[in-house]
Design a protein around this motif. Structure first.
Motif, PDB file in Angstrom:
ATOM      1  N   LYS A 146      16.003 -59.614  65.189  1.00  0.00           N
ATOM      2  CA  LYS A 146      16.705 -58.589  64.416  1.00  0.00           C
ATOM      3  C   LYS A 146      16.982 -57.400  65.334  1.00  0.00           C
ATOM      4  N   TRP A 147      18.197 -56.875  65.281  1.00  0.00           N
ATOM      5  CA  TRP A 147      18.503 -55.646  66.011  1.00  0.00           C
ATOM      6  C   TRP A 147      18.206 -54.441  65.118  1.00  0.00           C
ATOM      7  N   PRO A 148      17.957 -53.273  65.697  1.00  0.00           N
ATOM      8  CA  PRO A 148      17.676 -52.064  64.886  1.00  0.00           C
ATOM      9  C   PRO A 148      18.980 -51.450  64.395  1.00  0.00           C
ATOM     10  N   TYR A 149      19.587 -52.076  63.398  1.00  0.00           N
ATOM     11  CA  TYR A 149      20.957 -51.749  62.997  1.00  0.00           C
ATOM     12  C   TYR A 149      21.133 -50.282  62.602  1.00  0.00           C
ATOM     13  N   THR A 150      22.192 -49.689  63.134  1.00  0.00           N
ATOM     14  CA  THR A 150      22.646 -48.352  62.749  1.00  0.00           C
ATOM     15  C   THR A 150      24.095 -48.210  63.172  1.00  0.00           C
ATOM     16  N   LYS A 151      24.829 -47.339  62.511  1.00  0.00           N
ATOM     17  CA  LYS A 151      26.200 -47.051  62.911  1.00  0.00           C
ATOM     18  C   LYS A 151      26.283 -45.827  63.820  1.00  0.00           C
ATOM     19  N   GLN A 152      25.128 -45.253  64.121  1.00  0.00           N
ATOM     20  CA  GLN A 152      25.075 -44.118  65.047  1.00  0.00           C
ATOM     21  C   GLN A 152      24.965 -44.639  66.479  1.00  0.00           C
ATOM     22  N   ILE A 153      25.717 -44.052  67.388  1.00  0.00           N
ATOM     23  CA  ILE A 153      25.644 -44.488  68.773  1.00  0.00           C
ATOM     24  C   ILE A 153      24.296 -44.117  69.379  1.00  0.00           C
ATOM     25  N   GLY A 154      23.949 -44.787  70.489  1.00  0.00           N
ATOM     26  CA  GLY A 154      22.750 -44.399  71.212  1.00  0.00           C
ATOM     27  C   GLY A 154      21.725 -45.490  71.457  1.00  0.00           C
ATOM     28  N   LEU A 155      21.918 -46.693  70.876  1.00  0.00           N
ATOM     29  CA  LEU A 155      20.930 -47.759  71.027  1.00  0.00           C
ATOM     30  C   LEU A 155      21.542 -48.986  71.689  1.00  0.00           C
ATOM     31  N   GLN A 156      20.709 -49.727  72.405  1.00  0.00           N
ATOM     32  CA  GLN A 156      21.175 -50.906  73.121  1.00  0.00           C
ATOM     33  C   GLN A 156      20.035 -51.899  73.295  1.00  0.00           C
ATOM     34  N   GLY A 157      20.266 -53.143  72.889  1.00  0.00           N
ATOM     35  CA  GLY A 157      19.280 -54.201  73.056  1.00  0.00           C
ATOM     36  C   GLY A 157      19.891 -55.385  73.771  1.00  0.00           C
ATOM     37  N   ALA A 158      19.050 -56.258  74.329  1.00  0.00           N
ATOM     38  CA  ALA A 158      19.591 -57.380  75.085  1.00  0.00           C
ATOM     39  C   ALA A 158      18.620 -58.545  75.173  1.00  0.00           C
ATOM     40  N   PHE A 183      25.054 -53.207  70.993  1.00  0.00           N
ATOM     41  CA  PHE A 183      25.299 -51.794  71.227  1.00  0.00           C
ATOM     42  C   PHE A 183      25.555 -51.133  69.880  1.00  0.00           C
ATOM     43  N   SER A 184      24.852 -50.053  69.558  1.00  0.00           N
ATOM     44  CA  SER A 184      25.078 -49.425  68.262  1.00  0.00           C
ATOM     45  C   SER A 184      26.459 -48.779  68.167  1.00  0.00           C
ATOM     46  N   LYS A 185      27.133 -48.628  69.296  1.00  0.00           N
ATOM     47  CA  LYS A 185      28.536 -48.168  69.271  1.00  0.00           C
ATOM     48  C   LYS A 185      29.431 -49.231  68.629  1.00  0.00           C
ATOM     49  N   TYR A 186      29.009 -50.499  68.718  1.00  0.00           N
ATOM     50  CA  TYR A 186      29.735 -51.630  68.126  1.00  0.00           C
ATOM     51  C   TYR A 186      28.738 -52.398  67.250  1.00  0.00           C
ATOM     52  N   PRO A 187      28.325 -51.830  66.128  1.00  0.00           N
ATOM     53  CA  PRO A 187      27.126 -52.312  65.425  1.00  0.00           C
ATOM     54  C   PRO A 187      27.277 -53.627  64.694  1.00  0.00           C
ATOM     55  N   ASP A 188      28.502 -54.131  64.513  1.00  0.00           N
ATOM     56  CA  ASP A 188      28.699 -55.325  63.693  1.00  0.00           C
ATOM     57  C   ASP A 188      28.758 -56.611  64.501  1.00  0.00           C
ATOM     58  N   PRO A 216      23.572 -57.572  61.363  1.00  0.00           N
ATOM     59  CA  PRO A 216      22.770 -57.567  62.594  1.00  0.00           C
ATOM     60  C   PRO A 216      21.305 -57.215  62.374  1.00  0.00           C
ATOM     61  N   ALA A 217      20.993 -56.557  61.262  1.00  0.00           N
ATOM     62  CA  ALA A 217      19.608 -56.186  60.972  1.00  0.00           C
ATOM     63  C   ALA A 217      18.825 -57.336  60.351  1.00  0.00           C
ATOM     64  N   ASP A 218      19.511 -58.452  60.077  1.00  0.00           N
ATOM     65  CA  ASP A 218      18.845 -59.633  59.541  1.00  0.00           C
ATOM     66  C   ASP A 218      18.503 -60.572  60.692  1.00  0.00           C
ATOM     67  N   TRP A 219      17.731 -61.620  60.404  1.00  0.00           N
ATOM     68  CA  TRP A 219      17.376 -62.586  61.429  1.00  0.00           C
ATOM     69  C   TRP A 219      18.577 -63.436  61.808  1.00  0.00           C
ATOM     70  N   SER A 271      21.992 -37.527  66.211  1.00  0.00           N
ATOM     71  CA  SER A 271      22.007 -38.376  65.015  1.00  0.00           C
ATOM     72  C   SER A 271      21.442 -39.768  65.254  1.00  0.00           C
ATOM     73  N   THR A 272      21.162 -40.115  66.503  1.00  0.00           N
ATOM     74  CA  THR A 272      20.616 -41.440  66.798  1.00  0.00           C
ATOM     75  C   THR A 272      19.237 -41.581  66.173  1.00  0.00           C
ATOM     76  N   PRO A 273      19.000 -42.653  65.411  1.00  0.00           N
ATOM     77  CA  PRO A 273      17.696 -42.802  64.757  1.00  0.00           C
ATOM     78  C   PRO A 273      16.619 -43.256  65.742  1.00  0.00           C
ATOM     79  N   PHE A 274      15.616 -42.435  65.912  1.00  0.00           N
ATOM     80  CA  PHE A 274      14.441 -42.772  66.717  1.00  0.00           C
ATOM     81  C   PHE A 274      13.190 -42.586  65.860  1.00  0.00           C
ATOM     82  N   PRO A 275      12.180 -43.437  66.043  1.00  0.00           N
ATOM     83  CA  PRO A 275      12.177 -44.643  66.870  1.00  0.00           C
ATOM     84  C   PRO A 275      13.025 -45.752  66.271  1.00  0.00           C
ATOM     85  N   SER A 276      13.495 -46.676  67.128  1.00  0.00           N
ATOM     86  CA  SER A 276      14.256 -47.843  66.694  1.00  0.00           C
ATOM     87  C   SER A 276      13.682 -49.078  67.367  1.00  0.00           C
ATOM     88  N   THR A 277      13.587 -50.164  66.615  1.00  0.00           N
ATOM     89  CA  THR A 277      12.841 -51.335  67.067  1.00  0.00           C
ATOM     90  C   THR A 277      13.649 -52.617  66.955  1.00  0.00           C
TER      91      THR A 277
END
Length: 287
Positions: A146-158, A183-188, A216-219, A271-277
């Motif tokens: 699961k990604w830490p879904y948000t529409k706010q920019i600032g997060l990146q997972g890989a 990338f939370s810049k492209y959250p979908d 993206p926040a689902d499995w 506005s970036t949500p922290f912490p994000s997991t």
């Protein structure tokens, strides 16, 4: 569209580049993993033969398996161009309830790195790899996460592969295989990328920016099938990228999972949500 690992390695100072050198396959001498891996139900290749399980972690217990994973920190490379610091802390890398959690946080400014690689960070992030523990040439690699879904920019997972023993000095000639980046810049969506010497000049065959995820926040499962002639990346069984194989994807690579701050146009804001997991249910590899 920007890429986590290209920016990550480009951010490493030329003089300070250190191999992420992720290594090892098939339980060599010194590997603490003594039981045969179990990838569950049989999965078959296109020719009908069965894939053979070579690595599996379901994140049982309460600690990360050091027989399978290394926590990567900013001391492993020059990250002076970043604002977050990769650390070995239970606040950023933890295991419980059958889930690996990689967390990125905002913090008060602190000194990250050592010597010439020291810089001031304002956040912490989590990264693990099979450095020194597992590598493999070709096979099937899969993550459920699961990604830490948000529409706010600032997060990146890989979820990505790096060539064993390679130095950032030889990138992208040495290759890098990004199975899924979020990338939370492209959250979908999640985005794959095959880094080679030619991909920067001609990215059309190296990526697909339009692999939309229902939530993206689902499995979801993120799968790479890698052979001598083909690199097939699928999300939930649906093809995202189908490309040719060959050099530099003809040598052992190992596995990394990362949750971090975004950079440049995807850099955090107030506005970036922290912490994000980022949550990972399993990583499985077959050969």
């Amino acid at each position: 569209m920007s890429r986590f690992n290209r920016r990550k390695l480009a951010a490493l100072g030329v003089a300070g580049l250190i191999a992420f050198g992720f290594a090892l396959a098939e339980a060599p001498a010194g590997n603490a993993a003594t039981t045969a891996p179990d990838c569950g139900a049989t999965v078959r290749k296109a020719d009908g033969t069965a894939w053979r399980c070579s690595f599996a972690d379901y994140f049982d217990g309460t600690k990360l398996s050091t027989a399978r994973w290394k926590v990567v920190t900013s001391n492993d490379a020059d990250y002076r161009s970043r604002k977050d610091c990769f650390v070995n802390s239970s606040k950023n890398v933890s295991v419980s309830g059958g889930i690996l959690r990689l967390t990125t946080r905002r913090t008060a400014p602190f000194s990250c790195g050592t010597g010439m690689n020291k810089y001031t960070a304002t956040g912490t992030s989590g990264m693990v790899s099979t450095m020194g523990r597992f590598f493999q040439t070709y096979g099937r690699f899969e993550m459920k996460a699961k990604w830490p879904y948000t529409k706010q920019i600032g997060l990146q997972g890989a979820f990505w592969l790096w060539p064993e023993g390679a130095s950032g000095m030889t990138w992208p000639v040495s290759g890098e295989l990004d199975i899924a980046e979020w990338f939370s810049k492209y959250p979908d969506r999640a985005i794959p990328y095959l880094h080679t010497a030619s991909s920067i000049l001609n990215p059309s065959g190296a990526t697909n920016n339009y692999c939309i995820l229902k939530n993206p926040a689902d499995w979801h499962t993120y799968t790479l099938t890698w052979t001598k002639s083909r690199i097939l990346i699928q999300y939930d069984g649906k093809t995202c990228l189908d490309a040719g194989g060959g050099s530099p994807y003809d040598k052992p690579f190992n596995v990394s999972l990362t949750q971090a701050w975004g950079v440049k146009k995807n850099a955090p804001t107030t506005s970036t949500p922290f912490p994000s997991t980022m949550q990972v249910s399993y990583v499985r590899v077959w050969k």
